[in-house]
Design an enzyme around this catalytic site. Structure first.
Site, PDB file in Angstrom:
ATOM      1  N   ARG A  60      16.315   2.749 -68.128  1.00  0.00           N
ATOM      2  CA  ARG A  60      15.976   2.793 -66.707  1.00  0.00           C
ATOM      3  C   ARG A  60      15.697   4.222 -66.287  1.00  0.00           C
ATOM      4  O   ARG A  60      16.267   5.161 -66.828  1.00  0.00           O
ATOM      5  CB  ARG A  60      17.144   2.250 -65.874  1.00  0.00           C
ATOM      6  CG  ARG A  60      17.354   0.770 -66.035  1.00  0.00           C
ATOM      7  CD  ARG A  60      18.124   0.183 -64.871  1.00  0.00           C
ATOM      8  NE  ARG A  60      19.382   0.854 -64.611  1.00  0.00           N
ATOM      9  CZ  ARG A  60      19.943   0.927 -63.421  1.00  0.00           C
ATOM     10  NH1 ARG A  60      19.337   0.396 -62.376  1.00  0.00           N
ATOM     11  NH2 ARG A  60      21.092   1.533 -63.263  1.00  0.00           N
ATOM     12  N   LYS A 129      28.583  -0.113 -74.874  1.00  0.00           N
ATOM     13  CA  LYS A 129      27.248  -0.707 -74.659  1.00  0.00           C
ATOM     14  C   LYS A 129      26.649  -1.200 -75.978  1.00  0.00           C
ATOM     15  O   LYS A 129      26.489  -0.435 -76.927  1.00  0.00           O
ATOM     16  CB  LYS A 129      26.340   0.342 -74.001  1.00  0.00           C
ATOM     17  CG  LYS A 129      24.969  -0.182 -73.615  1.00  0.00           C
ATOM     18  CD  LYS A 129      24.375   0.658 -72.508  1.00  0.00           C
ATOM     19  CE  LYS A 129      22.898   0.417 -72.316  1.00  0.00           C
ATOM     20  NZ  LYS A 129      22.371   1.091 -71.139  1.00  0.00           N
ATOM     21  N   ARG A 261      30.380   2.360 -62.306  1.00  0.00           N
ATOM     22  CA  ARG A 261      31.392   2.828 -63.267  1.00  0.00           C
ATOM     23  C   ARG A 261      32.754   2.298 -62.824  1.00  0.00           C
ATOM     24  O   ARG A 261      32.956   2.058 -61.628  1.00  0.00           O
ATOM     25  CB  ARG A 261      31.452   4.366 -63.277  1.00  0.00           C
ATOM     26  CG  ARG A 261      30.171   5.056 -63.724  1.00  0.00           C
ATOM     27  CD  ARG A 261      29.947   4.892 -65.225  1.00  0.00           C
ATOM     28  NE  ARG A 261      28.700   5.530 -65.658  1.00  0.00           N
ATOM     29  CZ  ARG A 261      27.528   4.895 -65.744  1.00  0.00           C
ATOM     30  NH1 ARG A 261      27.440   3.624 -65.441  1.00  0.00           N
ATOM     31  NH2 ARG A 261      26.454   5.543 -66.154  1.00  0.00           N
TER      32      ARG A 261
END
Ligand code: ATP
Ligand code: BTN
Length: 272
Positions: A60, A129, A261
């Site tokens: 992104r 991730k 977060r």
């Protein structure tokens, strides 16, 4: 010779093989950029570009996506939707649901979703991730074209990254073979995108929320243009917006230039 063999992939796709038009490359700048160029030249819906190596893999907001041929699966899928762009705000969450289901069908355990575009792996309570989703949309009179870019770590990346990263090998008893992985993800994507086109994100919301890693938890919303906002994650609404209960009431956050977060975390810092 690319690592993906189209004959093997077709066999793995079975009766869904006809839905996809797959091209496997040794290298390109970015599978999403390459597919966008092909879409502009009239490539059909269901076109897929998969590449062993990307010289300019994108996340992104122009962030870099790192990959290595043996350790990664990087591909992009072209899909077309009728109706206005506004109906597609939950698309990257829907893609997350498809990826989670596809990985689970291969035996992966501990797969979770982070709003708006990450697939995470629970490693003894630490979230890392596993995959990222990059959705790029373009609309005209006939409808909307989506380039859905997916980067999946088959093995944990060797590089230091701002947020912990994991590989599919850590989620499965044995790492599934890459053709099986790509076929499972494409099959789940076709099914999920069809449901999404019919019912919108609302029909997939329960599936997303069930895997949402920070459901009911305190998080901070980082926005480069404003101070961090603290709140409790209430989940997503039918448009895929994040519902955050803050001191000022429930805020509805649409995917944009914001990052999420855990409260108190310094992981990943402020958005780049
Ligand atoms: P946000 O919460 O803003 O979405 P993010 O970390 O998911 O944060 P993105 O822009 O969505 O940010 O994703 C790109 C980020 O992914 C990059 O900042 C980079 O640190 C990280 N990244 C790049 N390659 C990999 C990889 N192979 N595996 C895991 N993470 C990666
Ligand atoms: C993210 O987490 O920000 C999304 C990362 C998406 C990476 C994939 S790799 C295949 C496709 N090509 C790109 O350049 N990006 C996407």
């Amino acid at each position: 010779m690319p690592l993906i063999d189209l004959v093997l992939l077709k066999a793995r796709l079975g009766e869904l093989a006809g839905r996809f038009d797959v091209d496997a490359l040794d290298e390109c700048d970015s599978t999403s950029s390459e597919l966008m160029r092909r879409a502009d030249r009239g490539a059909p819906a269901g076109s897929v570009v998969v590449a062993d190596r990307q010289s300019a893999g994108r996340g992104r907001r122009g962030r870099q996506w790192l990959s290595a041929p043996e350790a990664s699966l990087t591909f992009s899928l072209l899909w077309r939707f009728t109706g206005p762009l506004s109906r597609l705000s939950g698309l990257s969450l829907a893609v997350g649901v498809a990826l989670a289901r596809g990985l689970e069908s291969l035996g992966a355990q501990g797969v979770g979703l982070k709003w708006p575009n990450d697939v995470l792996l629970d490693q003894d309570g630490r979230q890392a991730k596993l995959a990222g989703v990059l959705v790029e949309l373009a609309s005209d009179r006939r409808g909307t074209q989506a380039i859905i870019g997916i980067g999946l770590n088959l093995l944990p990346p060797a590089e230091e990254l701002p947020f912990p990263a994991a590989g599919l090998s850590q989620a499965c008893y044995r790492l599934p073979e890459r053709h099986a992985v790509l076929a499972a993800l494409l099959c789940e994507l076709a099914e999920t995108l069809e449901r999404f086109a019919g019912d919108g994100f609302g029909g997939l919301k329960a599936d997303w929320q069930q895997r949402h890693v920070w459901q009911g938890q305190q998080v901070q919303l980082l926005d480069e243009a404003a101070s961090p906002v603290l709140g409790t994650c209430l989940g997503a609404d039918d448009d895929g917006a994040l519902l955050l209960e803050t001191a000022a009431g429930v805020e509805r956050i649409l995917a944009g230039d914001v990052s999420l977060r855990p409260a108190g975390s310094t992981l990943g810092g402020r958005p780049a």
